[in-house]
Motif scaffolding. Structure first.
Motif: not given
Length: 979
Positions: A231-234, A239-241, A298-301
């Motif tokens: 989640p922190g990497a968001m 494009p990276v995500s 939301i998408l990260a978790y």
């Protein structure tokens, strides 16, 4: 495979140039490289060996004794992951064309890093060697760090990048220890050889090895308790995500588990470690997704939750579970990359990802809403999408899994159902937060929610890539054999079945069954939870019930920071003498204590083998003592130099002319460098030690010398096998085609060491110049060197100063006569070094001494005339030549640094023996000259120039003060006359 790796590497190299000059459309060109790879891998499935359950292997021998052969293997499993890596990578690069509005300088490196990441991931999944895979594994961690930190000016991006690097790299190092332990215990260093181990459960330390390996896999795939970095990497660009954190990097851990599970599942530790943390991660992160207000979070978790699901299923290790796990992996890559791209399009056009600031978007952007709705439906497992097919296969596999008989299988099934219900809930929550028209009384940060008014249209470059992914999700859902055939080909090769035995296949409809009933319950329950989402607020505590992993990460870092500060404060007191005293005391006591406490062999000593050795030893001792007593800096340097020259004589007496020659040259060049430094220092040292302190230092030096000597004696006499030195001359001649064993060692047998050392030399030279020049550039224009003189001058530089006109004529004449001879001698050493004393290092030192003589005779102007070539170019050219000599044999199918030799005859000269290692030696030759040129131009010429400028400023100030004093005197005189 190697060609594809080369193409991706080349695309990464040229990416900065393309993006710099072509702008954002260059992303479309860069997408062609992974697209070509995707088409090639797809062809291997459709009409090549992968479709027949076979594999493509590339083997390049290199360091076989260390199990470091470059072995790449593309089988069905690697092929499926390659399709994800290359296919999604091409679409994400195309998406970048529309995502970025401008072309800042850092975008060039961003494009290169994205392409390099696809190369690293392809190398990772095709590596058959544990150690080779680890190299690519860590490359992906470094590239992830760079990509997450794209917005380096933001503290959040820097923290997220550092956090991702710290967690994944620590996991990777732990995994490396596990691989080494597994390899040492089982003798297996390649994935393809794991099946040859008769009984993995009997391998020593297998449990510890599995735990260490899984630490790397779980941390890479953000499985609890290392889930917090994702989640922190968001903070990275979308494009990276869409690529790293949904389709590629986080799949590395999934791939590793999928690769090992068919063999490792027989060990009880395997399931006990992976399945509980996987299901726990699925439930925990699914619940946390319902608390988020940012669409990417939301998408990260949700991604973390799905990764837990994937990890648990694919780790089972049976045919059916592997089929379901691979289907889930493909489905997840398709719908999650789509959703991230949709969020990027929303953020790009509205300027926000906050669900409390978005309202009515479904009316303004119905097409993108339709794409997002289909992707979310696939994530939730709604037919006829591929997500439903994959989830059905997973439920069916776990429901009847023989490897999880009884309670383990039932508990896992219950966890999957509960996690899938949460998946359905946050899928609806995502669509509602992004597109729904919220009621006007809906609270926001600034009042009430309003429809988004200030936004521009989403262009085709933003919706084309997610559309393609969504079309694939629909196609694979309606007709699963499109991908099912690829998966079955791998399964048939890995899990052979008896003729006539029933095997499961991916299908949209299996009839009325328990998994279909569970899917219905999941969808209905998830929809009910979303409908009553206001009730969930009462169950969501302000603080996490199990604590915050992010806070725990900060606490761990703070603990080690404090511990390191205390340790440093107790050992590093800020005094150089105290620090050195501690180091030397440890050097004295620790080895001696180990020697006294352990077993000791007998030693045999000879006072000398030649009386001259005794004479030289006495000179060394006398000069060393004199250097400690003198307070004159120049005298001390000369005495230390005499010890070096005496040591060179001892080398010569022992029959080591190469070492003696190198020692003499190094001592001479060091003397020159010391002279450059000493001219800016006082003549004598100002510090005087106390008698007590001097005695303590003397005793410490005696103890260090005695302990090092004793340890060396016992170490030398402890040899039990024949020395390798006996074989080196023969090896040098047979392998390196040279009679000078020392030079062959440097440029062939141990050339990797030399390559590392000359790289350090390049860095050191650049560092020395940087310290002197500061923020100024130390590059200069290059031209052809000259050695011409006009009139009565002996040297080339113009005599433009009184100091130059008064210089010694004898020095000029000696320099003029000696310089050509020294250059010829350096070339002789260079060419003769492979079979006689010399080599690139010795030749470079002689040439450097010749240039130093030109500088000492004529100053910086003479040095400029002697070699007017930028030292940085010399260093770079030398490093390039040495690296080229290392890698060119690989293009011929030979190990790196393999030496070839060509024998031919030239008229009037005779037989010529030309080894390819001469190219490596040429690189060393140029680097040595470049190093000395950097030192001469920085410690020499630049200091001269700064000193001249300082003196000129002093003269200007004196003239200005004199003029001011004269003006005042004239004013005073005029005033008196007026009175």
């Amino acid at each position: 495979m190697l060609i594809l790796l080369g193409v991706l590497t080349a695309a990464a190299v040229v990416a900065p140039v393309l993006i710099r000059y072509l702008g954002r459309p260059a992303f479309g060109l860069l997408a062609l490289a992974p697209l070509a790879g995707f088409v090639w891998v797809l062809q291997q499935f459709l009409s090549g060996p992968l479709g027949r359950g076979e594999e493509i292997v590339s083997h390049t021998g290199w360091l076989s004794t260390l199990n470091m052969n470059l072995v790449f293997r593309l089988d069905g499993l690697a092929g499926i992951f390659s399709l994800i890596i290359l296919g999604v990578g091409a679409l994400v690069l195309l998406y970048c064309w529309g995502y970025f509005d401008s072309n800042p300088r850092r975008l060039s490196m961003f494009g290169a890093q994205m392409v390099a990441f696809s190369m690293a991931m392809f190398g990772l999944v095709t590596s058959d060697s544990f150690l080779l895979m680890y190299i690519f594994w860590e490359i992906t961690s470094v590239l992830s760090f760079l990509l997450v930190g794209y917005y380096g000016e933001r503290a959040s991006s820097r923290r997220a990048a550092g956090q991702a690097l710290m967690v994944t790299t620590l996991g990777g190092l732990t995994m490396l220890v596990g691989f080494i332990l597994l390899g040492q215990a089982s003798g297996v260093w390649y994935f393809s050889d794991l099946g040859s181990v008769p009984d993995l459960t009997a391998v020593p330390h297998i449990t510890v090895a599995i735990i260490l390996i899984l630490a790397g896999a779980l941390s890479k795939s953000a499985i609890a308790p290392t889930h917090f970095w994702l989640p922190g990497a968001m903070a990275a660009p979308t494009p990276v995500s869409a690529y790293l954190h949904s389709a590629a990097m986080v799949k590395a851990g999934i791939y590793l588990v999928a690769r090992l599970a068919p063999d490792m599942h027989v060990v009880q530790t395997w399931h006990l470690v992976i399945i509980p943390v996987g299901i726990f991660t699925m439930l925990m992160s699914g619940w946390m997704a319902l608390r988020q207000k940012d669409l990417k979070l939301i998408l990260a978790y949700g991604t973390v939750s799905q990764l837990g699901f994937l990890m648990a299923v694919i780790s089972v290790g049976s045919r059916e579970a592997t089929m379901a796990g691979l289907a889930l992996t493909c489905a997840h890559s398709l719908f999650k990359a789509t959703l991230f791209m949709v969020v990027g399009a929303i953020d790009h056009t509205t300027g926000t990802r906050n669900t409390q600031e978005l309202s009515g978007l479904w009316r303004k952007q119905p097409y993108i809403f339709g794409v997002a709705a289909l992707a979310a439906a696939s994530m939730a497992g709604i037919p006829p999408l591929f997500g439903f097919v994959a989830k059905e296969a997973a439920l069916e596999a776990i429901l009847h899994e023989e490897l999880l008989v009884g309670m383990p299988g039932r508990l896992m099934l219950v966890g999957m159902v509960l996690g899938s219900i949460l998946t359905m809930t946050y899928s609806c929550f995502f669509l509602y937060g992004a597109f729904a028209t919220k009621p006007q009384e809906h609270p926001t940060g600034g009042g009430v929610s309003q429809p988004v008014a200030t936004m521009h249209a989403i262009g085709p470059k933003l919706y084309l890539a997610p559309t393609i992914l969504m079309a694939l999700t629909i196609a694979l859902g309606v007709y699963p054999p499109l991908i099912g055939g690829f998966i079955d080909a791998y399964l048939d090769a890995t899990f052979p079945v008896a003729p006539g035995e029933y095997v499961a296949h991916l299908a949209l409809w299996h009839g009325l069954s328990v998994p279909l009933l569970l899917s219905t319950v999941i969808v209905a329950s998830g929809a009910l939870l979303f409908w009553q989402r206001h009730l969930l607020r009462y169950l969501q505590a302000e603080e996490p019930a199990l604590g915050s992993a992010d806070v725990a990460y900060d606490s761990v870092l703070m603990f080690f920071r404090r511990a390191s500060l205390r340790l440093t404060a107790s050992t590093q007191r800020g005094s150089l003498m105290v620090n050195l005293g501690i180091i030397f005391a440890v050097l004295t006591l620790l080895p001696l204590a180990a020697l006294i406490a352990g077993e000791r062999n007998d030693i045999r000593m000879e006072l000398w083998g030649n009386p001259w050795q005794a004479v030289l030893a006495l000179i060394i001792v006398a000069m060393a003592i004199g250097a400690t007593l003198t307070h004159n800096r120049l005298s001390g340097v000369i005495m230390v130099g005499v010890t070096g020259y005496s040591l060179a004589m001892i080398f010569a007496l022992h029959g080591a002319p190469d070492l003696a020659l190198t020692q003499v040259l190094v001592e001479t060049i060091v003397m020159v460098v010391f002279m450059l430094v000493l001219r800016k220092l006082p003549t004598v040292t100002e510090w005087r030690g106390t008698p007590k302190g001097n005695r303590n230092r003397a005793w410490l030096s005696i103890a260090v010398g005695l302990s090092v000597t004793v340890i060396a004696l016992f170490a030398i006499n402890a040899r039990q096998e024949a020395s390798i030195a006996e074989y080196i001359p023969d090896l040098a001649y047979e392998i390196g085609h040279g009679a000078n064993a020392v030079n062959v060692l440097l440029v062939d047998i141990r050339a990797w060491d030399t390559l590392g050392e000359i790289s350090v030399l390049v860095i050191a030279a650049t560092g020395v110049a940087s310290l002197i020049y500061g923020t100024r550039s130390f590059s200069r224009a290059s031209r052809r060197p000259t050695l011409s003189a006009v009139g009565r001058r002996w040297l080339s530089a113009e005599i433009d100063s009184e100091k130059a006109q008064n210089r010694s004529l004898m020095v000029d004449v000696i320099t003029r006569v000696s310089f050509p001879s020294m250059i010829v001698l350096s070339m002789y050493f260079f060419f003769a070094g492979h079979n006689a004393p010399g080599g690139g290092f010795a030749g470079g030192l002689v040439a450097a001494l010749a240039l130093s003589l030109r500088y000492l005779a004529g100053g910086r102007a003479e040095l400029e005339e002697a070699l007017p070539i930028d030292a940085g170019r010399l260093l770079g050219s030398g490093l390039f030549l040495s690296a080229l000599a290392a890698i060119w044999p690989m293009f011929l199918g030979r190990p790196p640094l393999t030496t070839e030799v060509w024998d031919f005859a030239l008229p009037l000269i005779g037989e010529i023996h030309l080894p390819s290692a001469l190219l490596f030696d040429a690189g060393v030759y140029l680097i040595v000259i470049g190093l000395i040129m950097h030192i001469l131009t920085s410690l020499g010429g630049q200091i001269d120039q700064d000193e001249a400028a300082r003196r000129q400023r002093a003269r200007d100030r004196a003239r200005s003060m004199a003029r001011e004093a004269q003006r005042r005197r004239q004013a005073t005189t005029a005033g008196k006359e007026n009175r």
